[in-house]
Design a protein around this motif. Structure first.
Motif, PDB file in Angstrom:
ATOM      1  N   ASP A 230       4.058  -4.344  -6.148  1.00 16.69           N
ATOM      2  CA  ASP A 230       3.099  -3.436  -6.765  1.00 16.69           C
ATOM      3  C   ASP A 230       2.416  -2.656  -5.646  1.00 16.69           C
ATOM      4  O   ASP A 230       2.171  -3.208  -4.561  1.00 16.69           O
ATOM      5  CB  ASP A 230       2.056  -4.214  -7.562  1.00 16.69           C
ATOM      6  CG  ASP A 230       2.663  -4.956  -8.746  1.00 16.69           C
ATOM      7  OD1 ASP A 230       3.680  -4.486  -9.275  1.00 16.69           O
ATOM      8  OD2 ASP A 230       2.111  -6.010  -9.122  1.00 16.69           O
ATOM      9  N   VAL A 231       2.109  -1.401  -5.887  1.00 18.77           N
ATOM     10  CA  VAL A 231       1.570  -0.543  -4.826  1.00 18.77           C
ATOM     11  C   VAL A 231       0.170  -0.064  -5.196  1.00 18.77           C
ATOM     12  O   VAL A 231      -0.060   0.452  -6.289  1.00 18.77           O
ATOM     13  CB  VAL A 231       2.491   0.665  -4.571  1.00 18.77           C
ATOM     14  CG1 VAL A 231       1.913   1.554  -3.469  1.00 18.77           C
ATOM     15  CG2 VAL A 231       3.894   0.197  -4.181  1.00 18.77           C
TER      16      VAL A 231
ATOM     17  N   ASP B 285       0.843  -1.199   0.000  1.00 18.71           N
ATOM     18  CA  ASP B 285       0.000   0.000   0.000  1.00 18.71           C
ATOM     19  C   ASP B 285       0.874   1.242   0.000  1.00 18.71           C
ATOM     20  O   ASP B 285       2.064   1.181   0.316  1.00 18.71           O
ATOM     21  CB  ASP B 285      -0.922   0.000   1.228  1.00 18.71           C
ATOM     22  CG  ASP B 285      -0.138   0.117   2.520  1.00 18.71           C
ATOM     23  OD1 ASP B 285       0.167   1.245   2.945  1.00 18.71           O
ATOM     24  OD2 ASP B 285       0.217  -0.928   3.102  1.00 18.71           O
ATOM     25  N   GLU B 286       0.290   2.377  -0.338  1.00 14.66           N
ATOM     26  CA  GLU B 286       1.063   3.609  -0.494  1.00 14.66           C
ATOM     27  C   GLU B 286       1.678   4.107   0.805  1.00 14.66           C
ATOM     28  O   GLU B 286       2.707   4.803   0.777  1.00 14.66           O
ATOM     29  CB  GLU B 286       0.169   4.701  -1.088  1.00 14.66           C
ATOM     30  CG  GLU B 286      -0.222   4.439  -2.531  1.00 14.66           C
ATOM     31  CD  GLU B 286      -1.022   5.563  -3.140  1.00 14.66           C
ATOM     32  OE1 GLU B 286      -0.793   5.877  -4.327  1.00 14.66           O
ATOM     33  OE2 GLU B 286      -1.891   6.139  -2.436  1.00 14.66           O
TER      34      GLU B 286
ATOM     35  N   ARG C 283       2.448   8.703  -7.590  1.00 18.15           N
ATOM     36  CA  ARG C 283       1.867   7.381  -7.379  1.00 18.15           C
ATOM     37  C   ARG C 283       2.622   6.304  -8.174  1.00 18.15           C
ATOM     38  O   ARG C 283       2.038   5.520  -8.906  1.00 18.15           O
ATOM     39  CB  ARG C 283       0.372   7.371  -7.710  1.00 18.15           C
ATOM     40  CG  ARG C 283      -0.390   8.481  -7.037  1.00 18.15           C
ATOM     41  CD  ARG C 283      -1.876   8.323  -7.101  1.00 18.15           C
ATOM     42  NE  ARG C 283      -2.357   7.624  -5.908  1.00 18.15           N
ATOM     43  CZ  ARG C 283      -3.600   7.715  -5.439  1.00 18.15           C
ATOM     44  NH1 ARG C 283      -4.482   8.473  -6.059  1.00 18.15           N
ATOM     45  NH2 ARG C 283      -3.960   7.046  -4.370  1.00 18.15           N
ATOM     46  N   GLN C 284       3.933   6.273  -7.963  1.00 17.91           N
ATOM     47  CA  GLN C 284       4.752   5.276  -8.645  1.00 17.91           C
ATOM     48  C   GLN C 284       6.107   5.147  -7.949  1.00 17.91           C
ATOM     49  O   GLN C 284       6.502   6.008  -7.156  1.00 17.91           O
ATOM     50  CB  GLN C 284       4.988   5.700 -10.101  1.00 17.91           C
ATOM     51  CG  GLN C 284       5.778   6.996 -10.231  1.00 17.91           C
ATOM     52  CD  GLN C 284       5.924   7.455 -11.668  1.00 17.91           C
ATOM     53  OE1 GLN C 284       5.262   6.961 -12.563  1.00 17.91           O
ATOM     54  NE2 GLN C 284       6.818   8.405 -11.905  1.00 17.91           N
ATOM     55  N   TRP C 285       6.802   4.037  -8.241  1.00 20.09           N
ATOM     56  CA  TRP C 285       8.197   3.917  -7.840  1.00 20.09           C
ATOM     57  C   TRP C 285       9.000   4.832  -8.759  1.00 20.09           C
ATOM     58  O   TRP C 285       8.960   4.680  -9.985  1.00 20.09           O
ATOM     59  CB  TRP C 285       8.688   2.477  -7.981  1.00 20.09           C
ATOM     60  CG  TRP C 285       8.057   1.510  -7.030  1.00 20.09           C
ATOM     61  CD1 TRP C 285       7.201   0.500  -7.339  1.00 20.09           C
ATOM     62  CD2 TRP C 285       8.251   1.445  -5.611  1.00 20.09           C
ATOM     63  NE1 TRP C 285       6.836  -0.199  -6.203  1.00 20.09           N
ATOM     64  CE2 TRP C 285       7.466   0.361  -5.117  1.00 20.09           C
ATOM     65  CE3 TRP C 285       9.003   2.182  -4.694  1.00 20.09           C
ATOM     66  CZ2 TRP C 285       7.423   0.005  -3.780  1.00 20.09           C
ATOM     67  CZ3 TRP C 285       8.959   1.847  -3.352  1.00 20.09           C
ATOM     68  CH2 TRP C 285       8.180   0.775  -2.905  1.00 20.09           C
TER      69      TRP C 285
ATOM     70  N   LYS D 170       8.446   4.952   2.976  1.00 23.35           N
ATOM     71  CA  LYS D 170       9.847   4.952   3.417  1.00 23.35           C
ATOM     72  C   LYS D 170      10.738   4.066   2.543  1.00 23.35           C
ATOM     73  O   LYS D 170      11.953   4.065   2.696  1.00 23.35           O
ATOM     74  CB  LYS D 170       9.945   4.510   4.878  1.00 23.35           C
ATOM     75  CG  LYS D 170       9.354   5.514   5.851  1.00 23.35           C
ATOM     76  CD  LYS D 170       9.517   5.064   7.286  1.00 23.35           C
ATOM     77  CE  LYS D 170       8.922   6.070   8.250  1.00 23.35           C
ATOM     78  NZ  LYS D 170       9.039   5.618   9.669  1.00 23.35           N
ATOM     79  N   THR D 171      10.109   3.319   1.643  1.00 27.05           N
ATOM     80  CA  THR D 171      10.877   2.496   0.719  1.00 27.05           C
ATOM     81  C   THR D 171      11.159   3.268  -0.569  1.00 27.05           C
ATOM     82  O   THR D 171      11.763   2.742  -1.505  1.00 27.05           O
ATOM     83  CB  THR D 171      10.123   1.177   0.436  1.00 27.05           C
ATOM     84  OG1 THR D 171       9.707   0.620   1.690  1.00 27.05           O
ATOM     85  CG2 THR D 171      10.993   0.146  -0.231  1.00 27.05           C
ATOM     86  N   GLY D 172      10.735   4.524  -0.626  1.00 32.82           N
ATOM     87  CA  GLY D 172      11.049   5.391  -1.748  1.00 32.82           C
ATOM     88  C   GLY D 172       9.901   5.665  -2.693  1.00 32.82           C
ATOM     89  O   GLY D 172      10.051   6.407  -3.666  1.00 32.82           O
ATOM     90  N   TYR D 173       8.735   5.099  -2.413  1.00 31.96           N
ATOM     91  CA  TYR D 173       7.566   5.315  -3.278  1.00 31.96           C
ATOM     92  C   TYR D 173       7.206   6.798  -3.312  1.00 31.96           C
ATOM     93  O   TYR D 173       7.285   7.507  -2.306  1.00 31.96           O
ATOM     94  CB  TYR D 173       6.395   4.495  -2.740  1.00 31.96           C
ATOM     95  CG  TYR D 173       5.119   4.603  -3.534  1.00 31.96           C
ATOM     96  CD1 TYR D 173       4.949   3.859  -4.702  1.00 31.96           C
ATOM     97  CD2 TYR D 173       4.074   5.424  -3.114  1.00 31.96           C
ATOM     98  CE1 TYR D 173       3.763   3.944  -5.436  1.00 31.96           C
ATOM     99  CE2 TYR D 173       2.895   5.507  -3.835  1.00 31.96           C
ATOM    100  CZ  TYR D 173       2.747   4.769  -4.994  1.00 31.96           C
ATOM    101  OH  TYR D 173       1.576   4.854  -5.716  1.00 31.96           O
TER     102      TYR D 173
END
Length: 429
Positions: free
Chosen positions: A196-197, A164-165, A178-180, A170-173
């Motif tokens: 996938d987020v 989820d978003e 609304r994307q990596w 904190k993983t960089g999303y």
């Protein structure tokens, strides 16, 4: 308490560092059943993912025993923000997870993130999710590197590649686009290992036949993306409009507000989580109950509070801190506490501390407004300090907006609200 026999229900589950909690909620946001368990009953190591799952099963089982399982429509799970683990294609953990506060010590990893991550990204720092991804991506046979809540949700769907978003922040999303983002590739992180987020509260998939059978649930239950424990705690209070704020009065003071636009101020440790069409922004001060406990025990605070008239002011201008250094609303690692002169009367001294903390809280919300948030509309209060009516009155004087009751302080209730949103999106409620 049991729900009416024809009432559709959703379930929210919260996984913390010490245990699991679960609640069943109806469409009117009423909690009709709850359950809990302690992680220590299953393992002495809170990093043991099997203990997470065992604790979840016990808490969920208690809820299901108290309701008609055929009425369950959706389930959502929250987890500790920044807790990461590498998994195989079948979801099996391939290494000991790194918890939200476990730092990555590899200087090369941290320097790569520092060189490429935008200043406003929450991926900076040794405890970030992205640092942990870089540390885990060389694990043999790794399929995905996912968050705690993702892994637990996978036990219900069989899918271990969805997040989820909020957990992904904190993983960089990038929650705005609304994307990596592309800069993640330049750190050396393998994007193919990232999940996938989806937006928090989005249907992921139907429950797997194995999970439905194990829990005695209908085969049409839908699993919904959850959130972080912090976001879930905010949602549980009932705050749902731009300008609605929640102050957590614990050892430290944390303020959070719903905004109609994202706020990013890394110099204050301030980031924004996307919640539906709004944003949750907040900051943490070093002031709070830790200052009070350095001078008074709880019994003395209660007794002295009875001697305080909150309608008058001491005229003292305190900035109470337990030691040098402040993060928010002033970012100054050398800021010194200001708690003089000290009145001879202990009740007056306590009152001045109350006033000082209330002033910092008011300044914190003013800082959010200066950074682009809506005007403060209301305040809900959680934590031990929220139970002191004298302090509440002093705070309300510093922030003359409605002080509203909290619907729940249970993070699981906030996650259940996401499950309700997902149920409506899926057309099952």
């Amino acid at each position: 308490m049991t729900a009416a026999p024809d009432t559709p229900l959703v379930i929210g589950i919260d996984i913390g560092t010490s245990g699991a909690r679960a609640v069943a909620m109806d469409a009117g946001f009423a909690i009709v059943a709850s359950g809990s368990s302690r992680m220590a009953d299953f393992s002495a190591d809170h990093r043991d993912p099997l203990a997470w799952w065992e604790a979840l099963q016990v808490a969920l089982g208690q809820v299901l025993e108290a309701i008609d399982r055929t009425r369950v429509r959706t389930i959502a799970i929250d987890g500790t923000s920044g807790t990461i683990l590498p998994v195989g294609a079948d979801g099996a953990p391939l290494a000991v997870p790194m918890m939200y506060n476990d730092p990555v010590s590899d200087a090369d990893i941290l320097s790569r993130i520092a060189a490429h991550a935008p200043q406003e990204s929450a991926a900076h720092g040794a405890t970030s999710g992205l640092a942990k991804v870089l540390a885990f991506q060389s694990v043999s046979d790794v399929f995905r590197i996912i968050h705690q809540a993702d892994w637990l949700a996978g036990h219900f769907t069989g899918l271990y590649d969805v997040s989820d978003e909020n957990n992904a922040l904190k993983t960089g999303y990038d929650p705005v686009e609304r994307q990596w983002p592309d800069w993640i590739d330049r750190t050396g992180a393998r994007r193919d290992l990232l999940p996938d987020v989806l937006a928090a509260g989005t249907p992921i998939a139907g429950i797997s036949p194995e999970a439905a059978d194990a829990f005695g649930l209908p085969d049409d239950v839908v699993i919904v993306t959850g959130t972080t424990d912090g976001c879930a705690s905010f949602l549980a209070t009932g705050a749902d409009q731009p300008g609605d704020a929640v102050s957590a009065l614990g050892t430290t003071l944390t303020v959070k507000m719903l905004s109609d636009r994202p706020l990013f101020a890394p110099e204050y440790g301030l980031y924004s989580h996307r919640i539906g069409d709004m944003w949750l922004a907040g900051g943490a001060s070093n002031t709070g109950g830790g200052v009070l406990s350095a001078h008074f025990d709880n019994e003395t605070i209660s007794a002295l509070s009875g001697q305080i008239d909150p309608s008058t002011q001491t005229g003292l201008d305190y900035y109470p801190l337990p030691r040098d250094g402040e993060r928010f609303p002033i970012n100054d690692p050398q800021l010194r506490p200001r708690m003089t002169p000290r009145p001879e009367n202990d009740a007056d001294f306590l009152k001045a501390i109350f006033e000082g903390i209330a002033g910092i809280e008011a300044l914190a919300y003013q800082r959010l407004v200066s950074l682009g948030s809506p005007a403060l509309r209301s305040v809900r209060s959680v934590g031990g300090g929220a139970k002191n009516p004298v302090w509440t009155a002093i705070r309300n004087h510093a922030m003359p907006v409605p002080f509203l009751p909290v619907i729940s302080e249970e993070a699981a209730a906030g996650t259940a609200r996401l499950a309700l949103s997902g149920a409506r999106s899926a057309g099952v409620l």
